[in-house]
Design an enzyme around this catalytic site. Sequence first.
Site, mmCIF file in Angstrom:
data_model
loop_
_atom_site.group_PDB
_atom_site.id
_atom_site.type_symbol
_atom_site.label_atom_id
_atom_site.label_comp_id
_atom_site.label_asym_id
_atom_site.label_seq_id
_atom_site.Cartn_x
_atom_site.Cartn_y
_atom_site.Cartn_z
ATOM 1 C CD1 TRP A 73 -0.076 -3.561 7.979
ATOM 2 C CD2 TRP A 73 1.515 -3.838 6.160
ATOM 3 N NE1 TRP A 73 -0.344 -2.604 7.199
ATOM 4 C CE2 TRP A 73 0.455 -2.589 5.930
ATOM 5 C CE3 TRP A 73 2.258 -4.161 5.234
ATOM 6 C CZ2 TRP A 73 0.697 -2.108 4.696
ATOM 7 C CZ3 TRP A 73 2.179 -3.394 3.843
ATOM 8 C CH2 TRP A 73 1.551 -2.321 3.855
ATOM 9 C CG ASP A 76 5.968 -4.011 11.040
ATOM 10 O OD1 ASP A 76 6.231 -2.894 11.240
ATOM 11 O OD2 ASP A 76 5.472 -4.427 9.820
ATOM 12 C CE LYS A 79 2.412 3.057 7.308
ATOM 13 N NZ LYS A 79 2.347 1.706 7.123
HETATM 14 C C1 LIG Z 1 2.830 0.563 6.191
HETATM 15 C C2 LIG Z 1 3.313 -0.680 6.845
HETATM 16 C C3 LIG Z 1 4.164 -1.498 6.304
HETATM 17 C C4 LIG Z 1 4.702 -1.257 4.810
HETATM 18 O O1 LIG Z 1 5.457 0.041 4.629
HETATM 19 P P1 LIG Z 1 5.948 0.563 3.266
HETATM 20 O O2 LIG Z 1 6.833 1.512 3.798
HETATM 21 O O3 LIG Z 1 4.962 1.176 2.350
HETATM 22 O O4 LIG Z 1 6.654 -0.512 2.544
HETATM 23 C C5 LIG Z 1 4.637 -2.463 7.019
HETATM 24 N N1 LIG Z 1 4.229 -2.895 8.221
HETATM 25 C C6 LIG Z 1 3.346 -2.145 8.794
HETATM 26 C C7 LIG Z 1 2.896 -2.626 9.982
HETATM 27 C C8 LIG Z 1 2.840 -0.966 8.180
HETATM 28 O O5 LIG Z 1 1.892 -0.178 8.761
#
Ligand SMILES: *Cc1c(COP(=O)(O)O)cnc(C)c1O
Length: 362
Positions: free
Chosen positions: A103, A173, A197
């Site tokens: 990511w 993030d 998540k």
């Molecule tokens: C799932 C995830 C993303 C991307 O998310 P989307 O909503 O599918 O674009 C980005 N960063 C992390 C850490 C993730 O687990």
Amino acid sequence: MNYGRVYNFSAGPAMMPEPVLEKIQNELLNCNNSGMSVMEMSHRSKTFLRIYDKTVADLRKLMGIPDNYKVLFIQGGGTLQFAMVPINLMKNGTAAFIETGTWSKKAIAEAKKYGKAVVVASSKDKNFSYVPDCSDLDIPEEADYVYICENETIHGNTMFKLPDTKGKILVSDQSSMFLSRPVNVADYGLIWAGVQKNVGPAGMTIVIIREDLLRDDLPAWAPTYLSYKVHADNDSMYNTPNCWSIYCCGKVFEYLLSIGGLEEMDRRNREKAALLYDFLDQSSFFRSTVEKKDRSLMNVPFVTPSAEQDAAVVKATVAAGFDNLKGHRSVGGLRASIFNAMPKEGVEALVSFLKEYEAKNA
Ligand SMILES: *Cc1c(COP(=O)(O)O)cnc(C)c1O
């Protein structure tokens, strides 16, 4: 009540707390005496605005968000933030990145479209099985911010200690650890998290941004929708928001407050993760792929001695009624995502299954 639900170890979209789902079910056809479902409701209606205000207020309470930060709900998923962050925050055209997995790699690749992305620390040398030392980083003078992925969902590492950004703005993030433990919001310039998540249904990202980072001088080519300031000035309703997701997230915030907030959630998450890691550490068949000090409490990748045996275990877990334990292709093996909503009983059941599997097959 028994709904025939399985223990779902998916990395996202992922489990939601059962009491929350029941509440949503109860309100589905007639939400707050409006005579309609929240999915059918105008985002400008009094009923929805009340839901929205309470959702924001509850999140502020839950995380202790200071008054000089805005809470935004933005569509486009986590992936849009990979572009939106550099478009809004790269004033000098440079940012520093800590590369800890898939990511952060995606964030780096996207930022390169808008400016210079300098990797100041990386754990690529060992397939991101640890978090690099971030106590004395060589951060370029002109960098506008330092970017981290605080929990790498695929590789299963997490930052228990934030990097020393040497006065630069920290952008995080938090998608796969959001609301899993208390954080000090004032340590960050911007926190963002895709909600699918650890919170609610996919289709929304929460952004928490310090007010002084809101700019109204974005380049002319930047789409209006990609301005944080536009979202902030319009209380996340510049256009029609994902009302359904906002409503469901609000229910999760209420639930987290009702169980004792993030301190209690953290206690439960540590307890759950310890059950699994303790088992893996004493096993002579299964092992964790991540260095002890950096292990995620949310996403737990693990392997057997061979890819063939990994596949056999995955097959057996499915037959036993556990879902989504296959590891990501870049790590292999298995991965158990044990987000907030995974009950302790789910982890206990998984551990006793793996124990039995090892006794019979290893
Ligand atoms: C799932 C995830 C993303 C991307 O998310 P989307 O909503 O599918 O674009 C980005 N960063 C992390 C850490 C993730 O687990």
